[in-house]
Design a protein around this motif. Structure first.
Motif, PDB file in Angstrom:
ATOM      1  N   ILE A 213       0.757  -1.096  -0.016  1.00 54.72           N
ATOM      2  CA  ILE A 213       0.044  -0.006  -0.021  1.00 54.72           C
ATOM      3  C   ILE A 213       0.832   1.316   0.040  1.00 54.72           C
ATOM      4  O   ILE A 213       0.365   2.294   0.315  1.00 54.72           O
ATOM      5  N   SER A 214       2.071   1.087   0.001  1.00 57.21           N
ATOM      6  CA  SER A 214       2.770   2.393   0.017  1.00 57.21           C
ATOM      7  C   SER A 214       2.694   3.099  -1.254  1.00 57.21           C
ATOM      8  O   SER A 214       3.021   4.547  -0.756  1.00 57.21           O
ATOM      9  N   ARG A 215       2.581   2.943  -2.346  1.00 57.57           N
ATOM     10  CA  ARG A 215       1.972   3.728  -3.299  1.00 57.57           C
ATOM     11  C   ARG A 215       0.923   4.571  -3.011  1.00 57.57           C
ATOM     12  O   ARG A 215       0.638   5.711  -3.356  1.00 57.57           O
ATOM     13  N   LEU A 220      -2.094   9.418  -0.593  1.00 56.11           N
ATOM     14  CA  LEU A 220      -2.753   9.940   0.474  1.00 56.11           C
ATOM     15  C   LEU A 220      -2.207  11.187   1.242  1.00 56.11           C
ATOM     16  O   LEU A 220      -3.099  12.063   1.939  1.00 56.11           O
ATOM     17  N   ILE A 221      -0.812  11.154   1.440  1.00 51.33           N
ATOM     18  CA  ILE A 221      -0.050  12.363   2.176  1.00 51.33           C
ATOM     19  C   ILE A 221      -0.236  13.520   1.282  1.00 51.33           C
ATOM     20  O   ILE A 221       0.034  14.521   1.844  1.00 51.33           O
ATOM     21  N   MET A 222      -0.817  13.520   0.064  1.00 51.08           N
ATOM     22  CA  MET A 222      -1.068  14.802  -0.653  1.00 51.08           C
ATOM     23  C   MET A 222      -2.216  15.695  -0.125  1.00 51.08           C
ATOM     24  O   MET A 222      -2.657  16.645  -0.548  1.00 51.08           O
ATOM     25  N   GLY A 223      -3.117  14.908   0.703  1.00 52.18           N
ATOM     26  CA  GLY A 223      -4.303  15.539   1.142  1.00 52.18           C
ATOM     27  C   GLY A 223      -5.611  14.661   0.792  1.00 52.18           C
ATOM     28  O   GLY A 223      -5.510  13.975  -0.234  1.00 52.18           O
ATOM     29  N   GLU A 224      -6.585  14.692   1.729  1.00 52.77           N
ATOM     30  CA  GLU A 224      -7.840  14.000   1.254  1.00 52.77           C
ATOM     31  C   GLU A 224      -8.385  14.322   0.087  1.00 52.77           C
ATOM     32  O   GLU A 224      -8.921  13.397  -0.793  1.00 52.77           O
ATOM     33  N   ASP A 225      -8.662  15.413  -0.438  1.00 48.94           N
ATOM     34  CA  ASP A 225      -9.294  15.855  -1.248  1.00 48.94           C
ATOM     35  C   ASP A 225      -8.492  15.509  -2.655  1.00 48.94           C
ATOM     36  O   ASP A 225      -9.004  15.146  -3.716  1.00 48.94           O
ATOM     37  N   ALA A 239      -8.172   2.141   6.624  1.00 47.15           N
ATOM     38  CA  ALA A 239      -8.564   1.105   7.289  1.00 47.15           C
ATOM     39  C   ALA A 239      -7.525  -0.112   7.198  1.00 47.15           C
ATOM     40  O   ALA A 239      -7.045  -0.655   8.276  1.00 47.15           O
ATOM     41  N   VAL A 240      -6.941  -0.130   5.993  1.00 45.61           N
ATOM     42  CA  VAL A 240      -5.889  -1.405   5.878  1.00 45.61           C
ATOM     43  C   VAL A 240      -4.798  -0.692   6.575  1.00 45.61           C
ATOM     44  O   VAL A 240      -4.063  -1.440   7.346  1.00 45.61           O
ATOM     45  N   SER A 241      -4.519   0.556   6.565  1.00 47.65           N
ATOM     46  CA  SER A 241      -3.292   0.861   7.515  1.00 47.65           C
ATOM     47  C   SER A 241      -3.539   0.707   8.856  1.00 47.65           C
ATOM     48  O   SER A 241      -2.565   0.329   9.597  1.00 47.65           O
ATOM     49  N   GLY A 242      -4.695   0.978   9.357  1.00 50.98           N
ATOM     50  CA  GLY A 242      -5.004   0.744  10.732  1.00 50.98           C
ATOM     51  C   GLY A 242      -4.674  -0.845  11.273  1.00 50.98           C
ATOM     52  O   GLY A 242      -4.134  -0.787  12.218  1.00 50.98           O
ATOM     53  N   ILE A 243      -5.412  -1.658  10.341  1.00 53.64           N
ATOM     54  CA  ILE A 243      -5.018  -3.061  10.808  1.00 53.64           C
ATOM     55  C   ILE A 243      -3.498  -3.262  10.658  1.00 53.64           C
ATOM     56  O   ILE A 243      -3.182  -4.137  11.452  1.00 53.64           O
ATOM     57  N   ARG A 271      13.288   9.040   6.121  1.00 50.43           N
ATOM     58  CA  ARG A 271      12.780  10.251   5.032  1.00 50.43           C
ATOM     59  C   ARG A 271      14.033  11.048   4.883  1.00 50.43           C
ATOM     60  O   ARG A 271      14.089  11.635   3.606  1.00 50.43           O
ATOM     61  N   SER A 272      14.884  11.409   5.781  1.00 47.61           N
ATOM     62  CA  SER A 272      15.977  11.904   5.658  1.00 47.61           C
ATOM     63  C   SER A 272      17.063  11.580   4.748  1.00 47.61           C
ATOM     64  O   SER A 272      17.867  12.284   4.074  1.00 47.61           O
ATOM     65  N   ILE A 273      16.816  10.165   4.340  1.00 52.69           N
ATOM     66  CA  ILE A 273      17.742   9.360   3.501  1.00 52.69           C
ATOM     67  C   ILE A 273      17.281   9.473   2.058  1.00 52.69           C
ATOM     68  O   ILE A 273      17.731   9.413   1.048  1.00 52.69           O
ATOM     69  N   VAL A 274      15.951   8.972   2.126  1.00 54.31           N
ATOM     70  CA  VAL A 274      15.168   8.712   0.760  1.00 54.31           C
ATOM     71  C   VAL A 274      14.135   9.486   0.474  1.00 54.31           C
ATOM     72  O   VAL A 274      13.386   9.291  -0.546  1.00 54.31           O
ATOM     73  N   GLY A 275      13.964  10.669   1.020  1.00 43.24           N
ATOM     74  CA  GLY A 275      12.691  11.490   0.893  1.00 43.24           C
ATOM     75  C   GLY A 275      11.337  11.067   1.420  1.00 43.24           C
ATOM     76  O   GLY A 275      11.311  10.282   2.399  1.00 43.24           O
ATOM     77  N   GLN A 276      10.433  11.589   0.700  1.00 40.51           N
ATOM     78  CA  GLN A 276       8.890  10.945   1.074  1.00 40.51           C
ATOM     79  C   GLN A 276       8.187  10.123   0.613  1.00 40.51           C
ATOM     80  O   GLN A 276       7.283   9.631   0.834  1.00 40.51           O
ATOM     81  N   ASP A 277       9.129   9.021  -0.615  1.00 37.64           N
ATOM     82  CA  ASP A 277       8.580   8.232  -1.340  1.00 37.64           C
ATOM     83  C   ASP A 277       8.433   7.071  -0.318  1.00 37.64           C
ATOM     84  O   ASP A 277       9.463   6.442   0.045  1.00 37.64           O
ATOM     85  N   HIS A 278       7.166   6.657   0.014  1.00 35.74           N
ATOM     86  CA  HIS A 278       7.114   5.222   1.040  1.00 35.74           C
ATOM     87  C   HIS A 278       7.433   4.237   0.279  1.00 35.74           C
ATOM     88  O   HIS A 278       7.575   3.229   1.392  1.00 35.74           O
ATOM     89  N   ARG A 279       7.440   4.004  -0.898  1.00 34.34           N
ATOM     90  CA  ARG A 279       8.133   2.785  -1.417  1.00 34.34           C
ATOM     91  C   ARG A 279       9.495   2.578  -0.857  1.00 34.34           C
ATOM     92  O   ARG A 279       9.910   1.259  -0.998  1.00 34.34           O
ATOM     93  N   TRP A 280       9.956   3.566  -0.779  1.00 33.75           N
ATOM     94  CA  TRP A 280      11.328   3.626  -0.100  1.00 33.75           C
ATOM     95  C   TRP A 280      11.643   3.750   1.365  1.00 33.75           C
ATOM     96  O   TRP A 280      12.466   3.192   2.075  1.00 33.75           O
TER      97      TRP A 280
END
Length: 334
Positions: A213-215, A220-225, A239-243, A271-280
């Motif tokens: 679900i990293s992608r 999602l972190i860009m904002g709900e809208d 919900a999946v993240s909470g589980i 994040r200081s090493i690879v930035g904000q991309d959660h795949r990394w």
């Protein structure tokens, strides 16, 4: 310096894995009983019933593996929580999830004559779930709805409440106090591989799920809208993240007790090493979390030798200054 290219990031993962292996070896050979790498090798491939060989296989190896798995799980849980809440201080400890899991484990120890390791894991998952749902419900009350500040305040309140209940139970039940006191400080000492094997399938599934679900987390972190505008089912992702957080934090607490600050500190390093991309960010956080808990555990063996400091105390010593720094930085930016 942030790694920009995929090649550099893969090289960083390889370097991190090599460093993790180095600290795993260090955890096996370092401690009150002096052990050499040669003796460690012989214990695995030419086992003899000597005291050192028994210590290596039955004490040091399980301890090193448990520290690695727990550290990785708590760090990934922290990444998910900080991304979902957009709160740099979010972690299983701060949001009361560790406290909920601990309370239910103490309840089980207090009121059941015997409970299996598998049962302990499910009790811990249940406590983590109750805490997570309670914090979310309290944080959502009111016209302003769910905000990072309200979630943090709700989490702190629930953590304090559940910790108070836990302490009250222990005061009333000396048997439970004797069994879980060291565990409540957060420790990987004296745990067998049976503890790890009872929860590892859930933790491994949560690691894989977090990567899958990293992608979606990136959107999602860009904002709900924005996320909804791009067609993302934000409720499903949350919900999946909470589980996944419940599995990661609940499993870690079932094995090692409530170890704090790993979930706060490590995601910021990643994040200081690879930035904000959660795949990394997620795999980097897992590796760094394992390394940090191994370092804390090795250090804990030498502070008051021949006695040991619970590893949860060491992570608090390491993490508290960083927590204060992040909190002050957040206040200045508001």
């Amino acid at each position: 310096m942030v790694l920009r290219t995929a090649g550099a990031k893969w090289s960083g993962i390889l370097a991190g894995l090599l460093l993790l292996i180095l600290f795993l070896c260090g955890s096996i050979v370092l401690g009150y009983t002096d052990v050499t790498l040669k003796e460690a090798y012989q214990a695995f491939f030419h086992f003899e019933q000597t005291n050192k060989h028994i210590i290596i296989k039955d004490v040091r190896l399980p301890r090193a593996l448990i520290a690695s798995v727990v550290g990785a799980s708590l760090a990934i849980a922290g990444v998910l929580m900080q991304a979902l809440t957009r709160n740099p201080l979010a972690s299983p400890g701060i949001f009361g999830i560790n406290a909920g899991a601990s309370l239910f484990v103490v309840l089980a120890v207090s009121y059941f004559q015997s409970i299996s390791l598998q049962g302990m894991a499910w009790v811990s998952f249940l406590g983590a779930t109750v805490a997570a749902v309670t914090v979310y419900a309290i944080g959502s009350v009111g016209r302003q709805g769910l905000t990072p500040v309200r979630l943090t305040l709700a989490g702190a309140a629930i953590a304090a409440l559940f910790s108070s209940f836990t302490q009250g139970l222990l005061v009333l039940n000396e048997k439970a106090l004797d069994e879980v006191l060291f565990w409540l400080a957060g420790s990987v000492q004296g745990r067998s591989l049976e503890y790890l094997s009872s929860v590892f399938p859930y933790l491994a599934a949560a690691w894989i799920g977090s990567l899958l679900i990293s992608r979606h987390i990136n959107i999602l972190i860009m904002g709900e809208d924005v996320a909804q505008g791009l067609g993302q089912r934000t409720g499903w992702i949350k919900a999946v993240s909470g589980i996944l957080v419940v599995l990661l934090a609940g499993g870690a607490v079932a094995v090692a007790g409530p170890i704090g600050f790993i979930g706060i500190v490590v995601p910021h390093f990643a994040r200081s090493i690879v930035g904000q991309d959660h795949r990394w960010v997620i795999p980097y956080a897992g590796i760094l979390g394992a390394i940090l808990l191994l370092v804390a555990d090795i250090t804990a063996r030498y502070v008051i030798m021949p006695e040991e400091v619970p590893v949860g105390v060491m992570t608090a010593i390491i993490g508290t200054p960083f927590f204060i720094y992040i909190a002050r930085k957040g206040l200045k930016s508001t």
